[in-house]
Scaffold this motif. Structure first.
Motif, PDB file in Angstrom:
ATOM      1  N   LEU A 209       0.779  -1.294   0.009  1.00 27.14           N
ATOM      2  CA  LEU A 209      -0.085  -0.057  -0.039  1.00 27.14           C
ATOM      3  C   LEU A 209       0.606   1.276  -0.175  1.00 27.14           C
ATOM      4  N   VAL A 210       2.057   1.158   0.425  1.00 29.70           N
ATOM      5  CA  VAL A 210       2.692   2.436   0.789  1.00 29.70           C
ATOM      6  C   VAL A 210       3.234   2.909  -0.579  1.00 29.70           C
ATOM      7  N   GLY A 211       2.953   4.220  -0.768  1.00 24.19           N
ATOM      8  CA  GLY A 211       3.616   4.865  -1.987  1.00 24.19           C
ATOM      9  C   GLY A 211       2.351   5.860  -2.367  1.00 24.19           C
ATOM     10  N   THR A 212       2.561   6.256  -3.742  1.00 27.75           N
ATOM     11  CA  THR A 212       1.538   7.370  -4.339  1.00 27.75           C
ATOM     12  C   THR A 212       0.831   6.537  -5.221  1.00 27.75           C
ATOM     13  N   TRP A 213      -0.750   6.586  -5.278  1.00 26.90           N
ATOM     14  CA  TRP A 213      -1.483   6.070  -6.139  1.00 26.90           C
ATOM     15  C   TRP A 213      -2.277   7.197  -6.930  1.00 26.90           C
ATOM     16  N   GLY A 214      -2.451   7.033  -8.094  1.00 26.31           N
ATOM     17  CA  GLY A 214      -3.342   8.029  -8.969  1.00 26.31           C
ATOM     18  C   GLY A 214      -2.514   9.102  -9.681  1.00 26.31           C
ATOM     19  N   SER A 215      -2.877   9.806 -10.286  1.00 29.02           N
ATOM     20  CA  SER A 215      -2.245  10.948 -11.039  1.00 29.02           C
ATOM     21  C   SER A 215      -2.033  12.327 -10.239  1.00 29.02           C
ATOM     22  N   THR A 216      -0.829  12.671 -10.339  1.00 26.96           N
ATOM     23  CA  THR A 216      -0.324  14.111  -9.522  1.00 26.96           C
ATOM     24  C   THR A 216      -0.804  15.141 -10.613  1.00 26.96           C
ATOM     25  N   ALA A 217      -1.246  15.132 -11.733  1.00 27.75           N
ATOM     26  CA  ALA A 217      -1.720  15.938 -12.454  1.00 27.75           C
ATOM     27  C   ALA A 217      -2.855  16.810 -12.143  1.00 27.75           C
ATOM     28  N   ALA A 218      -3.135  18.180 -12.588  1.00 24.64           N
ATOM     29  CA  ALA A 218      -4.258  19.191 -12.006  1.00 24.64           C
ATOM     30  C   ALA A 218      -5.647  18.292 -12.155  1.00 24.64           C
ATOM     31  N   GLN A 219      -6.416  18.204 -11.034  1.00 26.32           N
ATOM     32  CA  GLN A 219      -8.000  18.131 -11.243  1.00 26.32           C
ATOM     33  C   GLN A 219      -7.700  16.572 -11.175  1.00 26.32           C
ATOM     34  N   GLN A 220      -7.088  15.902 -10.893  1.00 27.50           N
ATOM     35  CA  GLN A 220      -6.938  14.239 -10.855  1.00 27.50           C
ATOM     36  C   GLN A 220      -6.747  13.781  -9.415  1.00 27.50           C
ATOM     37  N   PRO A 221      -7.542  12.863  -9.054  1.00 26.61           N
ATOM     38  CA  PRO A 221      -7.335  12.267  -7.903  1.00 26.61           C
ATOM     39  C   PRO A 221      -6.042  11.396  -7.474  1.00 26.61           C
ATOM     40  N   ASN A 222      -5.500  11.550  -6.216  1.00 32.63           N
ATOM     41  CA  ASN A 222      -4.145  10.950  -5.967  1.00 32.63           C
ATOM     42  C   ASN A 222      -4.304  10.435  -4.264  1.00 32.63           C
ATOM     43  N   LEU A 223      -3.582   9.721  -4.082  1.00 32.18           N
ATOM     44  CA  LEU A 223      -3.628   9.428  -2.620  1.00 32.18           C
ATOM     45  C   LEU A 223      -2.086   8.774  -2.012  1.00 32.18           C
TER      46      LEU A 223
END
Length: 129
Positions: free
Chosen positions: A38-52
């Motif tokens: 689970l550790v790390g970044t999930w999703g897109s770091t682009a503007a208006q995109q979900p990430n966690l």
């Protein structure tokens, strides 16, 4: 007066050595720590995109594409149960704010499948590289 030194029986010493070797072997084969997937970044770091981004201790932060999210969850293997999610409350048009409704998530390979409080899948986030 002379002192007598008693020695441990050879079979005791041999048994202790075997036990120590077994413990060392088990420690080395413990595998991936719970939650490591689970550790790390999930999703897109682009503007208006979900990430966690999820930390080892279950702390998480990110965005639903509009509002900043953060909190602390409980990790059990490849699943995180999100604790209360703190969120900013900005009004954003055209952004699906589904991630703020997350109750849990399970890492399945390179995808985090996110579920709501009823156990319904509400979205997926791919692991960032």
């Amino acid at each position: 007066m002379a002192r007598t030194i008693r020695r441990a029986p050879a079979r005791f010493i041999g048994g202790a050595a075997v036990a120590a070797a077994a413990l060392a072997l088990l420690a080395g084969c413990a595998g991936t720590p719970s939650g490591a997937a689970l550790v790390g970044t999930w999703g897109s770091t682009a503007a208006q995109q979900p990430n966690l981004t999820i930390q080892n201790d279950g702390a998480f932060s990110g965005t639903d594409g509009c509002n900043r999210l953060s909190g602390k969850g409980t990790v059990d293997g490849d699943t995180i149960t999100f604790g209360p999610i703190a969120s900013t409350m900005m009004a954003c048009q055209g952004v699906d704010e589904w991630l703020a409704k997350a109750s849990s998530g399970t890492a399945k390979g390179s995808t985090l499948v996110v579920y709501d409080i009823n156990g319904n899948e509400i979205g997926k986030l791919d692991k960032s590289k």
